[in-house]
Design an enzyme around this catalytic site. Structure first.
Site, PDB file in Angstrom:
ATOM      1  N   LYS A 156      -0.882   0.392   6.133  1.00 18.00           N
ATOM      2  CA  LYS A 156      -0.215  -0.904   6.294  1.00 18.00           C
ATOM      3  C   LYS A 156      -1.174  -1.760   7.127  1.00 18.00           C
ATOM      4  O   LYS A 156      -1.034  -1.874   8.344  1.00 18.00           O
ATOM      5  CB  LYS A 156       1.146  -0.698   6.965  1.00 18.00           C
ATOM      6  CG  LYS A 156       2.086  -1.856   6.758  1.00 18.00           C
ATOM      7  CD  LYS A 156       3.511  -1.467   7.097  1.00 18.00           C
ATOM      8  CE  LYS A 156       4.396  -2.665   7.276  1.00 18.00           C
ATOM      9  NZ  LYS A 156       4.527  -3.548   6.125  1.00 18.00           N
TER      10      LYS A 156
HETATM   11  N1  PMP Z   1       5.382  -2.495   0.039  1.00 16.96           N
HETATM   12  C1  PMP Z   1       4.805  -3.371   0.873  1.00 16.96           C
HETATM   13  C2  PMP Z   1       3.577  -4.082   0.431  1.00 16.96           C
HETATM   14  C3  PMP Z   1       5.357  -3.586   2.146  1.00 16.96           C
HETATM   15  O1  PMP Z   1       4.786  -4.462   2.982  1.00 16.96           O
HETATM   16  C4  PMP Z   1       6.532  -2.909   2.523  1.00 16.96           C
HETATM   17  C5  PMP Z   1       7.142  -3.155   3.868  1.00 16.96           C
HETATM   18  N2  PMP Z   1       6.565  -2.333   4.848  1.00 16.96           N
HETATM   19  C6  PMP Z   1       7.085  -2.000   1.619  1.00 16.96           C
HETATM   20  C7  PMP Z   1       6.480  -1.814   0.380  1.00 16.96           C
HETATM   21  C8  PMP Z   1       8.304  -1.207   1.977  1.00 16.96           C
HETATM   22  O2  PMP Z   1       7.975  -0.268   2.959  1.00 16.96           O
HETATM   23  P1  PMP Z   1       9.052   0.296   3.993  1.00 16.96           P
HETATM   24  O3  PMP Z   1      10.202   0.749   3.179  1.00 16.96           O
HETATM   25  O4  PMP Z   1       8.351   1.394   4.679  1.00 16.96           O
HETATM   26  O5  PMP Z   1       9.413  -0.826   4.876  1.00 16.96           O
END
Ligand code: PMP
Length: 307
Positions: A156
Site C-alpha cells: 500500500k
Molecule cells: N484496493 C485498493 C487500491 C485500496 O486502496 C484499498 C483500500 N486499502 C483496497 C483495495 C481495499 O483494501 P482493505 O480492504 O484492506 O481496506
C-alpha cells in the site's frame, strides 16, 4: 475541504503523542517528492457493548510492515506497539469510531538512495462510508492499474494513489460515483480504493491476487461467504464476466461493503436487497460492531470465530 483536525487533535509520531496543529515535517524527502512511502487505512468501531475496537488491527499493521519491507523502507516498530499507540490516539481525540491512518515516511533525502530510518505518524478522524450508503454508479476507467512489474503492487504505497486519483477524477468528471480499473492485461482489477466482487449463478467471483491490493475486507468477505456457505471463486475476471454478472459490490475498509448499481450505465439485473452482496453487507456490519447475538445470517459462534 474536510476538517481532519483542530487545535485539540492529537497524532502519534515517532513514539510521542503531539498536537496535529504543531506536528511539522521537512519538505525535502522522497515521500513528498516521489510518493515513496507506505500507509494503512484502518477503522475503529464502537461495538454493540460500547467498547471501541480496531477492526483487524493486527492484519492492518502487519500489512503496513510488509508494505515497508517491499519498498525497502526501514521499519522499526512492532504491530503491538502501533496498535497500542492507535488506541491512545483514539482515546486522546475522543473518537469512539474513526478512520485510522498510519503513514511511514522518509527523512530528508532527495536522492534515490536508501534511508537509514523512517518516520511514522498515526492520525485518526471520523469518516462516513467512503462511497456513501447508496448503490454506486461505476465507470470502467480508461486508466489501468499499475503494472506489477513496475511497482510492488501488493504494497500500500503512497505513489500508487496517483493512479487512483486519476481514475477517480476521470469517473467523477463524467458524473459517475466511482471508477473501476482493469489490470495491464485487460482483466478487471479493482476500484481506486476498494476491491470488487461479482455475483453469478448463486456464487461470488473476485479477481485473483497478483495485480491488486490484497484487501483485508476482501479476505473478510471471503471468510464471511465461507461461513455462510456461499461459494467464492478467485479468478481472472474479464469485462464480459463483469457485464454478465447478476450483481456486484465493492469492499474496502473505508468503503465497507457497498453495492454497485451499474457499470457504464448498464444496470445489474438483480435487485440489491435480494443479492448476495446485501447479505454480506449485513454480516459485515454485524462483525465489525461485534453484534454476535442478533445477527440474521450467522450464528453467534461462527461470527465470533471471524474476529
Ligand atoms: N484496493 C485498493 C487500491 C485500496 O486502496 C484499498 C483500500 N486499502 C483496497 C483495495 C481495499 O483494501 P482493505 O480492504 O484492506 O481496506
Amino acid at each position: 475541504m474536510a476538517n481532519y483536525f483542530d487545535q485539540h487533535t492529537f497524532v502519534y509520531r515517532d513514539g510521542e503523542f503531539l498536537k496535529a496543529a504543531e506536528a511539522t515535517t521537512h519538505l525535502y524527502g522522497q515521500t513528498l517528492h516521489y510518493g515513496y512511502g507506505v500507509f494503512e487505512g484502518i477503522r475503529a468501531y464502537e461495538t454493540i457493548e460500547g467498547a471501541t475496537k480496531i477492526f483487524k488491527a493486527v492484519e492492518h499493521f502487519d500489512r503496513l510492515k510488509r508494505s515497508a519491507q517491499l519498498l525497502n523502507l526501514p521499519y522499526t516498530w512492532t504491530t503491538a506497539q502501533l496498535i497500542d499507540a492507535s488506541y491512545e490516539v483514539l482515546r486522546r481525540n475522543g473518537h469512539k469510531e474513526a478512520y485510522i491512518r498510519p503513514l511511514v515516511y522518509a527523512p530528508a533525502n532527495m536522492g534515490f538512495n536508501p534511508n537509514e530510518y523512517s518516520h511514522i505518524v498515526i492520525e485518526t478522524w471520523p469518516m462516513q462510508p467512503f462511497l456513501g450508503e447508496k448503490l454506486v454508479s461505476v465507470f470502467l476507467s480508461s486508466f489501468q492499474r499499475p503494472n506489477p512489474k513496475g511497482f510492488r503492487i501488493e504494497a500500500k504505497a503512497c505513489g500508487h494513489y496517483v493512479n487512483s486519483i486519476l481514475a477517480s477524477y476521470e469517473a467523477k468528471a463524467q458524473g459517475f460515483d466511482e471508477a473501476l480499473l482493469c489490470d495491464m492485461d485487460g482483466y478487471v482489477a479493482e476500484a481506486p480504493g476498494a476491491n470488487i466482487f461479482l455475483e453469478k449463478n448463486g456464487g461470488l467471483v473476485t479477481p485473483t491476487l497478483g495485480n491488486i491490493l490484497p484487501g483485508i475486507t476482501r479476505a473478510t468477505v471471503i471468510e464471511l461467504a465461507n461461513t455462510m456457505n456461499i461459494k467464492v471463486e478467485e479468478k481472472l475476471v474479464t469485462t464480459e464476466d463483469l457485464f454478465a454478472a447478476d450483481s456486484a459490490f465493492f469492499c474496502g475498509t473505508a468503503a465497507e461493503v457497498i453495492g454497485i448499481a451499474s457499470v457504464n450505465k448498464n444496470p445489474f439485473p438483480k435487485p440489491w436487497n435480494e443479492s448476495l452482496g446485501a447479505k454480506i453487507q449485513e454480516a459485515y456490519k454485524d462483525l465489525v460492531r461485534e453484534n454476535f447475538s442478533n445477527n440474521k445470517y450467522l450464528v453467534k459462534d461462527k461470527l465470533e470465530a471471524l474476529q
